[in-house]
Design a protein around this motif. Structure first.
Motif, PDB file in Angstrom:
ATOM      1  N   ASP A  58       0.815  -1.258   0.056  1.00  0.00           N
ATOM      2  CA  ASP A  58       0.002   0.002  -0.112  1.00  0.00           C
ATOM      3  C   ASP A  58       0.840   1.292  -0.079  1.00  0.00           C
ATOM      4  O   ASP A  58       0.538   2.155  -0.540  1.00  0.00           O
ATOM      5  CB  ASP A  58      -0.974   0.152   1.088  1.00  0.00           C
ATOM      6  N   TYR A  59       1.933   1.343   0.946  1.00  0.00           N
ATOM      7  CA  TYR A  59       2.883   2.379   0.929  1.00  0.00           C
ATOM      8  C   TYR A  59       4.388   1.891   0.907  1.00  0.00           C
ATOM      9  O   TYR A  59       4.620   0.968   1.391  1.00  0.00           O
ATOM     10  CB  TYR A  59       2.580   2.929   2.381  1.00  0.00           C
ATOM     11  N   ALA A  61       7.830   3.931   2.339  1.00  0.00           N
ATOM     12  CA  ALA A  61       8.361   4.813   3.158  1.00  0.00           C
ATOM     13  C   ALA A  61       9.802   4.889   3.090  1.00  0.00           C
ATOM     14  O   ALA A  61      10.365   3.687   3.100  1.00  0.00           O
ATOM     15  CB  ALA A  61       7.448   4.594   4.608  1.00  0.00           C
ATOM     16  N   LYS A  79       6.552   9.198   2.786  1.00  0.00           N
ATOM     17  CA  LYS A  79       5.687   8.064   2.769  1.00  0.00           C
ATOM     18  C   LYS A  79       4.839   8.341   1.688  1.00  0.00           C
ATOM     19  O   LYS A  79       4.121   9.329   1.550  1.00  0.00           O
ATOM     20  CB  LYS A  79       4.812   7.722   4.131  1.00  0.00           C
ATOM     21  N   ILE A  80       4.685   7.462   0.592  1.00  0.00           N
ATOM     22  CA  ILE A  80       4.003   7.615  -0.562  1.00  0.00           C
ATOM     23  C   ILE A  80       2.857   6.421  -0.703  1.00  0.00           C
ATOM     24  O   ILE A  80       3.209   5.223  -0.414  1.00  0.00           O
ATOM     25  CB  ILE A  80       4.707   7.860  -1.878  1.00  0.00           C
ATOM     26  N   ARG A  81       1.914   6.694  -1.389  1.00  0.00           N
ATOM     27  CA  ARG A  81       0.856   5.530  -1.926  1.00  0.00           C
ATOM     28  C   ARG A  81       1.558   4.863  -3.091  1.00  0.00           C
ATOM     29  O   ARG A  81       1.772   5.430  -4.114  1.00  0.00           O
ATOM     30  CB  ARG A  81      -0.507   6.141  -1.884  1.00  0.00           C
ATOM     31  N   ALA A  82       1.842   3.418  -2.998  1.00  0.00           N
ATOM     32  CA  ALA A  82       2.727   2.833  -3.842  1.00  0.00           C
ATOM     33  C   ALA A  82       1.643   2.840  -5.491  1.00  0.00           C
ATOM     34  O   ALA A  82       2.492   2.928  -6.455  1.00  0.00           O
ATOM     35  CB  ALA A  82       2.648   1.323  -3.700  1.00  0.00           C
ATOM     36  N   ASP A  84       0.024   5.127  -6.420  1.00  0.00           N
ATOM     37  CA  ASP A  84       0.292   6.206  -7.204  1.00  0.00           C
ATOM     38  C   ASP A  84       1.645   6.465  -8.231  1.00  0.00           C
ATOM     39  O   ASP A  84       1.624   7.480  -9.079  1.00  0.00           O
ATOM     40  CB  ASP A  84       0.433   7.683  -6.194  1.00  0.00           C
ATOM     41  N   TYR A  90      10.198   6.455  -7.118  1.00  0.00           N
ATOM     42  CA  TYR A  90       9.737   7.781  -6.584  1.00  0.00           C
ATOM     43  C   TYR A  90      11.042   8.712  -6.075  1.00  0.00           C
ATOM     44  O   TYR A  90      11.827   8.095  -5.306  1.00  0.00           O
ATOM     45  CB  TYR A  90       8.813   7.758  -5.412  1.00  0.00           C
ATOM     46  N   SER A 127       8.628  -1.402   2.479  1.00  0.00           N
ATOM     47  CA  SER A 127       7.213  -1.408   1.617  1.00  0.00           C
ATOM     48  C   SER A 127       6.384  -2.089   2.821  1.00  0.00           C
ATOM     49  O   SER A 127       6.563  -2.798   3.595  1.00  0.00           O
ATOM     50  CB  SER A 127       7.434  -2.371   0.695  1.00  0.00           C
ATOM     51  N   LYS A 129       1.862  -3.161   3.813  1.00  0.00           N
ATOM     52  CA  LYS A 129       0.708  -3.468   3.523  1.00  0.00           C
ATOM     53  C   LYS A 129      -0.133  -3.467   4.674  1.00  0.00           C
ATOM     54  O   LYS A 129      -0.046  -4.319   5.500  1.00  0.00           O
ATOM     55  CB  LYS A 129       0.592  -4.843   2.687  1.00  0.00           C
TER      56      LYS A 129
END
Length: 420
Positions: A58-59, A61, A79-82, A84, A90, A127, A129
């Motif tokens: 999900d993310y 970081a 922290k980013i939403r995967a 996206d 990134y 990573s 979830k």
């Protein structure tokens, strides 16, 4: 400073380990450094999943610590939403710069001891979830990876080993600012390259009447060779089981680099590295000696020399090492070229061969100031990681890249060698 690194990615779910093959697919993470002058940290993760084993994070970081080592999470740096970022990449705004090397590996003439094994910078990618951690890994150094993995790789022949290298290794500093983007292929010293785990150095030599021998990029002189020799020697003293391939691959200046200059240069090399040099003897047959055979001789620097006659005249020099070079600025062309080179490479007098996995500006780029070396490295480095990790890990020998921290080729090579 954190002193441990995860070499093989393990995936955890409340203490339960996911199957190992999952770690090589979705959520498997690593950090890189942008080849741009900003040296921004880059987040990378694998997005290729095979249903029904669809463990997508999900993310993604970035932390200053290993998330698995903390009972309470402190806010991440990023922290980013995967979802996206479907490419699995990134670029953060956090600058890496030129930090001190962990594990007491910072270079100095008086250095007599450094800590063996891998070491981490204070940057960890994770990573995630839900509330579960799929994978974590730090950005780190691998100063003694050959010795650390000697039980797994000792019986491998040097011509079959996956050896991470750099292209134009000495082109990292020493030219006017206006020339940097088209002359410098690296941004870390020879010492720092070796400490990170690079084991192949590609050096081109020029001679200047009043100043002596320099590392050149074509006709442009960059830095004196003596400092590079000192750094190689110091590193081998601190890490005596690491095998370093030094390739004096070209002598571009002067154009008539004659036998007198060769003899003078060879004498200089011998003064600094001769007692560390592994004589080829009968070792250049087939795929060459095993690592155990090299270690048994206590001479761990293999010096390859572009001039066949000079190499024959000096018992401690190896014959020229063949480089497969695409001379292209197109990513797809480079991949096709490397794929053919792997399949079609023929045995030469030297058991090793190098794939030059970098893009090259063309004359028109120099004229219009486009496609500089930093940009081209950013264009291809992430793909290089994928190619050699997922397609060619079992088939290659030396792989040399530009701005090597922009890819994960060192860790890819270590894992590939352990799995061969």
């Amino acid at each position: 400073m954190i002193n441990t690194i995860i070499l093989l990615s393990l995936c955890f779910r409340f203490g339960t380990t996911y199957p190992k093959e999952f770690a090589r697919r979705c959520g498997h993470v690593h950090l890189t450094i942008s080849a741009s002058q900003d040296t921004n940290l880059e987040l990378n993760w694998i997005t290729d999943c095979t249903p029904p084993d669809n463990i997508r994070p999900d993310y993604i970081a970035l932390y200053h610590y290993n998330l698995k080592d903390r009972s309470e999470e402190t806010p991440p740096l990023v922290k980013i939403r995967a979802s996206d970022h479907p490419s699995g990449y990134y670029k953060t705004k956090i600058k890496f710069g030129q930090p001190w090397l962990p594990g007491n590996w910072e270079y100095r003439d008086s250095l007599t001891r450094a800590d063996q094994g891998p070491h981490c910078y204070p940057y960890w990618i994770a990573s995630i979830k839900g509330n579960d951690i799929i994978d974590t890994r730090c950005l780190g150094i691998q100063p003694t990876w050959m010795n650390d993995n000697r039980m797994q790789i000792g019986t491998q022949k040097i011509g079959n080993l996956f050896i991470p290298g750099t292209h134009n290794s000495g082109a990292y500093v020493g030219v006017p600012k206006i020339l940097e983007n088209y002359i410098l292929n690296q941004d870390r010293s020879i010492w720092t390259q070796l400490v990170h785990g690079i084991r192949y150095l590609d050096l081109r030599i020029g001679y200047y009447e009043n100043d002596g021998f320099y590392v050149n990029h074509d006709l442009v002189r960059i830095t004196k060779v003596v400092q590079i020799f000192k750094e190689i020697r110091k590193f081998v003293q601190l890490a005596p089981k690491e095998i370093i391939v030094v390739d004096f691959h070209r002598f571009p200046y002067p154009s008539n680099f004659n036998s007198t200059l060769h003899e003078k240069f060879v004498s200089l090399v011998y003064d600094y590295l001769g007692d560390l040099a592994l004589p080829p003897g009968g070792l250049q047959v087939g795929k060459g000696p095993t690592l155990n055979e090299i270690w048994a001789q206590n001479k761990n620097v293999i010096i390859c020399y572009a001039d066949k006659a000079i190499a024959r005249e000096n018992y401690w020099l190896w014959q020229p090492l063949y480089q497969h070079w695409a001379n292209t600025k197109n990513v797809d062309t480079l991949k096709s070229f490397l794929s053919r080179a792997i399949k079609e490479h023929r045995v030469t007098l030297n058991p090793m061969f190098a794939l030059m996995a970098e893009l090259t500006p063309q004359p028109i780029d120099l004229f219009f100031r486009t496609n500089n070396l930093r940009k081209l490295a950013n264009d291809v480095n992430r793909k290089v990681t994928v190619w050699f990790r997922d397609e060619w890990a079992r088939d290659v020998n030396i792989v040399a890249t530009d701005y090597f921290l922009g890819n994960d080729i060192i860790n890819v090579a270590i894992e590939a060698n352990n799995n061969r």
